[in-house]
Design a protein around this motif. Structure first.
Motif, PDB file in Angstrom:
ATOM      1  N   ALA A   1       0.838  -1.246  -0.067  1.00  0.00           N
ATOM      2  CA  ALA A   1       0.098  -0.079   0.106  1.00  0.00           C
ATOM      3  C   ALA A   1       1.023   1.370  -0.058  1.00  0.00           C
ATOM      4  CB  ALA A   1      -0.941  -0.009   1.308  1.00  0.00           C
ATOM      5  N   ALA A   2       0.993   2.060  -1.051  1.00  0.00           N
ATOM      6  CA  ALA A   2       1.773   3.200  -1.035  1.00  0.00           C
ATOM      7  C   ALA A   2       0.971   4.296  -2.061  1.00  0.00           C
ATOM      8  CB  ALA A   2       2.920   2.888  -1.822  1.00  0.00           C
ATOM      9  N   ASP A   3       0.750   5.433  -1.505  1.00  0.00           N
ATOM     10  CA  ASP A   3       0.205   6.564  -2.251  1.00  0.00           C
ATOM     11  C   ASP A   3       1.019   7.112  -3.282  1.00  0.00           C
ATOM     12  OD1 ASP A   3      -0.915   9.030  -3.258  1.00  0.00           O
ATOM     13  OD2 ASP A   3      -1.184   9.752  -1.167  1.00  0.00           O
ATOM     14  N   VAL A   4       0.895   6.864  -4.629  1.00  0.00           N
ATOM     15  CA  VAL A   4       1.605   7.055  -5.607  1.00  0.00           C
ATOM     16  C   VAL A   4       2.175   8.526  -5.673  1.00  0.00           C
ATOM     17  CG1 VAL A   4       1.157   5.207  -7.155  1.00  0.00           C
ATOM     18  CG2 VAL A   4      -0.216   7.407  -7.416  1.00  0.00           C
ATOM     19  N   SER A   5       1.211   9.644  -5.201  1.00  0.00           N
ATOM     20  CA  SER A   5       1.528  10.777  -5.094  1.00  0.00           C
ATOM     21  C   SER A   5       2.395  11.343  -3.846  1.00  0.00           C
ATOM     22  CB  SER A   5       0.205  11.712  -5.101  1.00  0.00           C
ATOM     23  OG  SER A   5      -0.437  11.620  -3.795  1.00  0.00           O
ATOM     24  N   ASP A   6       2.711  10.427  -3.157  1.00  0.00           N
ATOM     25  CA  ASP A   6       3.836  10.530  -2.015  1.00  0.00           C
ATOM     26  C   ASP A   6       5.064   9.961  -2.333  1.00  0.00           C
ATOM     27  OD1 ASP A   6       5.274  10.367   0.328  1.00  0.00           O
ATOM     28  OD2 ASP A   6       3.620  10.059   1.478  1.00  0.00           O
ATOM     29  N   ALA A   7       6.079  10.675  -2.612  1.00  0.00           N
ATOM     30  CA  ALA A   7       7.437  10.420  -3.102  1.00  0.00           C
ATOM     31  C   ALA A   7       8.034   9.568  -2.230  1.00  0.00           C
ATOM     32  CB  ALA A   7       8.495  11.490  -3.416  1.00  0.00           C
ATOM     33  N   GLY A   8       7.814   9.695  -0.906  1.00  0.00           N
ATOM     34  CA  GLY A   8       8.686   9.088   0.113  1.00  0.00           C
ATOM     35  C   GLY A   8       8.032   7.417   0.126  1.00  0.00           C
ATOM     36  N   ALA A   9       6.691   7.279  -0.015  1.00  0.00           N
ATOM     37  CA  ALA A   9       6.092   6.101  -0.038  1.00  0.00           C
ATOM     38  C   ALA A   9       6.609   5.470  -1.424  1.00  0.00           C
ATOM     39  CB  ALA A   9       4.553   6.334   0.022  1.00  0.00           C
ATOM     40  N   VAL A  10       6.572   6.002  -2.302  1.00  0.00           N
ATOM     41  CA  VAL A  10       6.968   5.383  -3.732  1.00  0.00           C
ATOM     42  C   VAL A  10       8.124   4.848  -3.639  1.00  0.00           C
ATOM     43  CG1 VAL A  10       7.377   5.741  -6.435  1.00  0.00           C
ATOM     44  CG2 VAL A  10       5.383   6.401  -4.969  1.00  0.00           C
TER      45      VAL A  10
ATOM     46  N   ALA B   1      -5.638  20.057  -8.499  1.00  0.00           N
ATOM     47  CA  ALA B   1      -4.385  19.655  -8.023  1.00  0.00           C
ATOM     48  C   ALA B   1      -4.132  18.179  -7.622  1.00  0.00           C
ATOM     49  CB  ALA B   1      -3.923  20.621  -7.130  1.00  0.00           C
ATOM     50  N   LYS B   2      -5.381  17.784  -6.960  1.00  0.00           N
ATOM     51  CA  LYS B   2      -5.207  16.304  -6.308  1.00  0.00           C
ATOM     52  C   LYS B   2      -5.301  15.469  -7.519  1.00  0.00           C
ATOM     53  CE  LYS B   2      -5.778  13.131  -3.434  1.00  0.00           C
ATOM     54  NZ  LYS B   2      -4.457  12.722  -2.387  1.00  0.00           N
ATOM     55  N   VAL B   3      -5.970  15.782  -8.428  1.00  0.00           N
ATOM     56  CA  VAL B   3      -6.203  14.845  -9.651  1.00  0.00           C
ATOM     57  C   VAL B   3      -4.827  14.719 -10.385  1.00  0.00           C
ATOM     58  CG1 VAL B   3      -7.407  14.324 -11.782  1.00  0.00           C
ATOM     59  CG2 VAL B   3      -8.509  14.679  -9.933  1.00  0.00           C
ATOM     60  N   ILE B   4      -4.246  15.929 -10.626  1.00  0.00           N
ATOM     61  CA  ILE B   4      -2.896  16.146 -11.050  1.00  0.00           C
ATOM     62  C   ILE B   4      -1.932  15.234 -10.366  1.00  0.00           C
ATOM     63  CG2 ILE B   4      -1.147  17.649 -11.920  1.00  0.00           C
ATOM     64  CD1 ILE B   4      -3.533  17.807 -13.809  1.00  0.00           C
ATOM     65  N   ASN B   5      -1.953  15.579  -9.093  1.00  0.00           N
ATOM     66  CA  ASN B   5      -0.659  14.815  -8.311  1.00  0.00           C
ATOM     67  C   ASN B   5      -0.913  13.208  -8.306  1.00  0.00           C
ATOM     68  OD1 ASN B   5       0.252  17.363  -7.353  1.00  0.00           O
ATOM     69  ND2 ASN B   5      -0.843  17.439  -5.657  1.00  0.00           N
ATOM     70  N   VAL B   6      -2.122  12.882  -8.331  1.00  0.00           N
ATOM     71  CA  VAL B   6      -2.229  11.235  -8.314  1.00  0.00           C
ATOM     72  C   VAL B   6      -1.911  10.700  -9.591  1.00  0.00           C
ATOM     73  CG1 VAL B   6      -3.769   9.167  -8.059  1.00  0.00           C
ATOM     74  CG2 VAL B   6      -3.902  11.309  -6.379  1.00  0.00           C
ATOM     75  N   HIS B   7      -2.548  11.224 -10.723  1.00  0.00           N
ATOM     76  CA  HIS B   7      -2.312  10.784 -12.181  1.00  0.00           C
ATOM     77  C   HIS B   7      -0.758  11.064 -12.584  1.00  0.00           C
ATOM     78  CE1 HIS B   7      -6.547   9.240 -13.124  1.00  0.00           C
ATOM     79  NE2 HIS B   7      -6.817  10.063 -12.074  1.00  0.00           N
ATOM     80  N   LEU B   8      -0.593  12.496 -12.689  1.00  0.00           N
ATOM     81  CA  LEU B   8       0.503  12.621 -13.456  1.00  0.00           C
ATOM     82  C   LEU B   8       1.609  12.919 -12.645  1.00  0.00           C
ATOM     83  CD1 LEU B   8       1.848  13.901 -16.181  1.00  0.00           C
ATOM     84  CD2 LEU B   8       1.279  15.971 -15.461  1.00  0.00           C
ATOM     85  N   ILE B   9       1.542  13.528 -11.654  1.00  0.00           N
ATOM     86  CA  ILE B   9       2.911  13.517 -10.502  1.00  0.00           C
ATOM     87  C   ILE B   9       3.011  12.193 -10.105  1.00  0.00           C
ATOM     88  CG2 ILE B   9       4.002  14.337  -8.440  1.00  0.00           C
ATOM     89  CD1 ILE B   9       3.401  16.388 -10.750  1.00  0.00           C
ATOM     90  N   GLY B  10       2.014  11.500  -9.734  1.00  0.00           N
ATOM     91  CA  GLY B  10       2.159  10.036  -9.004  1.00  0.00           C
ATOM     92  C   GLY B  10       2.954   9.029 -10.222  1.00  0.00           C
ATOM     93  N   THR B  11       2.598   9.116 -11.394  1.00  0.00           N
ATOM     94  CA  THR B  11       2.992   8.589 -12.544  1.00  0.00           C
ATOM     95  C   THR B  11       4.933   8.669 -12.794  1.00  0.00           C
ATOM     96  OG1 THR B  11       0.800   8.063 -13.668  1.00  0.00           O
ATOM     97  CG2 THR B  11       3.037   7.950 -14.985  1.00  0.00           C
ATOM     98  N   ALA B  12       4.874  10.056 -12.623  1.00  0.00           N
ATOM     99  CA  ALA B  12       6.379  10.456 -13.017  1.00  0.00           C
ATOM    100  C   ALA B  12       6.880  10.044 -11.555  1.00  0.00           C
ATOM    101  CB  ALA B  12       6.281  12.188 -12.925  1.00  0.00           C
ATOM    102  N   GLN B  13       6.478   9.902 -10.497  1.00  0.00           N
ATOM    103  CA  GLN B  13       7.337   9.679  -9.308  1.00  0.00           C
ATOM    104  C   GLN B  13       7.614   8.176  -9.371  1.00  0.00           C
ATOM    105  OE1 GLN B  13       6.369  13.053  -5.897  1.00  0.00           O
ATOM    106  NE2 GLN B  13       4.919  11.293  -6.021  1.00  0.00           N
TER     107      GLN B  13
END
Length: 294
Positions: free
Chosen positions: A59-68, A106-118
């Motif tokens: 279980a890791a939130d993809v929008s959280d760089a540390g968790a990834v 911002a939340k949707v951008i963070n999960v989808h795009l930033i999360g993917t990039a991370q």
């Protein structure tokens, strides 16, 4: 036959829907699968193990760089390599743009795009060191073509194409191939948006076979595969040949040449942004009789 024996795959958002289908498909063909989800991922792991496969739930939130980073470290400690990353995790916060709270944007951008990039950034050095990697991004028709009430989601999904284009170029030397899926499927995210008859036809299992091809050893790269209900198509970004405006370059001159500018005959994809720059500079140089050795 496409197999993934001895390979390790991470699938984000794999607790249900498309992600679950992708995880099961990879495991069925020999991959060891990391089932990432903020919800219940253990049931998918149990399905895989019951069929004789190997999987672990993280279980890791993809929008959280540390968790990834922690997730990737756990995978490396457990299995020592990462061959495949399927970025599937996502959320919806649909509203018309006039009514949308920018926090939801911002939340949707963070999960989808930033999360993917991370996730890509975390596995990138591993894949480079291996000299091998397969990465799949998940876009949507909402990003490619637009959809009412989804400005945040559409912007995030359109961003996948730009990310893919650059990662394809930067990863080619190390055999890291990067593709994008634009699916239409019956999932929790589409429940209530489509009639039940359509939902019955657009099951995730009709899409996963295309995904398995895109992350296989013989996969293409820089491909946008659109899929749903057993239909597969490639979405392409092309540029018209256009026209050179000689003399005064005015708004009126652009308007007068508009039919030539938009003429689709001879439209073609460009290898990179520099190819576009070169195309324009060479055409301008030729018109002015300038010798541009380029």
């Amino acid at each position: 036959m496409i197999r993934f024996d001895d390979q390790v795959a991470i699938v984000t958002g794999a607790g249900a829907g498309l992600g679950r289908s992708h995880a099961l498909g990879l495991a069925e063909r020999g991959a060891r699968v990391v089932v990432n989800d903020m919800g219940d991922a253990s049931s998918v792991v149990s399905e895989i193990e019951a069929a004789g496969g190997k999987a672990v739930a993280i279980a890791a939130d993809v929008s959280d760089a540390g968790a990834v980073s922690d997730m990737v470290a756990q995978v490396m400690d457990r299995w020592g390599r990462i061959d495949i990353l399927i970025n599937n995790a996502g959320i919806l916060r649909d509203k018309t743009f006039a009514k949308m709270d920018m926090d939801d944007f911002a939340k949707v951008i963070n999960v989808h795009l930033i999360g993917t990039a991370q996730c890509c950034h975390a596995v990138w050095p591993i894949m480079r060191a291996q000299g091998y990697g397969r990465i799949l991004l998940t876009a949507s028709g909402s990003g490619l073509y637009g959809n009412f009430g989804q400005s945040n989601y559409g912007a995030a999904k359109a961003g996948m194409v730009g990310l893919m284009n650059v990662l394809h170029l930067e990863g080619a030397r190390d055999d890291i191939r990067v593709n994008t899926l634009a699916p239409t499927a019956a999932t929790a995210m589409t429940q209530g948006l489509l009639p039940q008859v359509a939902l019955d036809l657009l099951q995730p299992g009709t899409i996963t076979p295309g995904v398995l091809h895109l992350v296989s050893r013989d996969a293409p790269s820089r491909t946008i595969l659109s899929a749903g209900g057993g239909t597969f198509a490639v979405t392409q970004i092309t540029e018209t040949q256009g026209t050179l405006i000689e003399g005064d370059i005015t708004p009126e001159a652009v308007a007068a040449a508009w039919s030539e500018i938009i003429d689709p005959s001879g439209a073609e994809p460009l290898e990179n942004a520099f190819a576009q720059t070169r195309k324009y500079a060479l055409r301008a140089a030729k018109a002015k009789g300038v010798d541009l050795d380029w």
